[in-house]
Design a protein around this motif. Sequence first.
Motif, short mmCIF file in Angstrom:
data_model
loop_
_atom_site.label_atom_id
_atom_site.label_comp_id
_atom_site.label_asym_id
_atom_site.label_seq_id
_atom_site.Cartn_x
_atom_site.Cartn_y
_atom_site.Cartn_z
N VAL A 42 28.17 -17.70 -12.91
CA VAL A 42 26.87 -17.64 -13.96
C VAL A 42 26.49 -16.40 -14.41
N LEU A 92 20.68 -22.66 -14.06
CA LEU A 92 22.18 -23.64 -13.69
C LEU A 92 22.18 -23.27 -12.71
N THR A 115 25.08 -24.18 -22.30
CA THR A 115 23.54 -24.26 -21.62
C THR A 115 23.03 -26.34 -21.27
N ARG A 126 20.79 -25.84 -9.12
CA ARG A 126 21.74 -26.82 -9.83
C ARG A 126 23.07 -26.80 -9.54
N PRO A 167 22.02 -20.15 -19.22
CA PRO A 167 22.47 -21.33 -18.31
C PRO A 167 20.85 -20.97 -16.68
N LEU A 210 23.78 -28.31 -19.03
CA LEU A 210 23.28 -28.49 -17.87
C LEU A 210 24.32 -29.70 -16.87
#
Length: 423
Positions: A68, A78, A49, A81, A73, A51
Amino acid sequence: MNILVIGGGGREHAVIKTLKKSPHCGKIWCLPGNGGIAADAECHPIKATDLDGIVEFAKAHPVEFAVVTPDDPLVLGLVDRLEAIGIPCFGPRANAAIIEGSKIFSKRLMEKYGIPTAAARTFDDPMSAIGYLKTCDYPVVVKADGLALGKGAVVVADLGEAERAVREMMVDKVFGESGSKILIEEFLTGPEVSVLSFTDGNIVVPMVSSMDHKRARDGDEGPNTGGMGAVAPNPYYTEEIAERCMEEIFLPTVRAMNAEGRTFRGCLYFGLMLTPKGPKVIEYNCRFGDPETQTVLPLLESDLLEIMLAVRNGTLTSGMVRFSDVYSCCVVLASEGYPKKYATGYEITLPALYRGEIFVAGAKREGEKLVTAGGRVVGAVDTGMSLREAVKNAYALAKEIGFENAYLRSDIGARALKALGED
Ligand code: AMP
Ligand code: GLY
């Protein structure tokens, strides 16, 4: 290809071991990983978590692809990102992961697009929820809207239990903000089936079906857990039901997400109940299930990395995904007391040579030793030409794994064997 895997459970260990079978697989890093995964990937203690921490790590290492797998996340974004810094990912973006992140979202999606599911009402204040509960026939199911470690659904037998569940979720906030909105849902009956699927937003390719064992104790008693074992394929899930699910549930879901501008790419998990009125959706997950993955992936004959890349690039074909037609069973060894209070720190002994697969979950390294560090500790997985043989082999492997205070269910697969008439 160098791969970053996020997560640190038995599921991630299974994903990593399967990725390593690919001739294209290069280095693997796992954040945070665990003591067992450390034998197969370079682990670093960065939480799934965190990130910012993960993005920093990815920038500092030659990561070419990221996988992932945990829910939080994904829901936190995530994938968005990492893609923003040029790292292609397997896993949905946040706007699609909401299919698991909000049960109210997914219920509305199913209602809007005519996907079969339990009837439900949503509430954002406890008084009106309790007012409605006074008018219900029991049992009903009370569900927290947001993520709740798989514990956010409570089947309640009467008004008293229902009021307690509402109070815990909405007033005491045992699941934090996840419980500030709730669903009150019709109670369905029938066998449950887990179907994990690959989807690139165009097509859906289901994996072999499976059956989870969510309750802590034999005979499906005791509290709900993350899952105490699984078998695959699920004998209740016939060819005919599979075709019906594809037409009525799988394709409509993927099309609905596209229509909402929330294209889902990754592993879409359908938690189904085969009711007398046909298959219905109990829940969606935006990721591989745990422990279903540990049971299903050992049956995969094709290249997981190729599949994951095709999912990411929108080039998935059904021919890419092949499973062997044998049976598989995963028996989870947990710490006695799980899912409530349990002690950790006990040395785990693993056999040097074995058939099947050992996937490590709640364990860490202490010098040369592997010691317990969580509720679900290890999954013992094996296959067989029959389900009976797969179950026997998985239990034989589980017996070779030792740690103080180990607890396992002794009836993983029993219900499935009964359905097959093999009990
Ligand atoms: P969930 O967290 O939504 O996966 O629910 C956990 C478990 O609660 C499921 O695996 C089912 O056994 C049970 N459950 C959830 N929704 C219903 C429902 N509408 N009717 C009956 N059982 C349910
Ligand atoms: N085994 C159920 C889940 O992963 O949510």
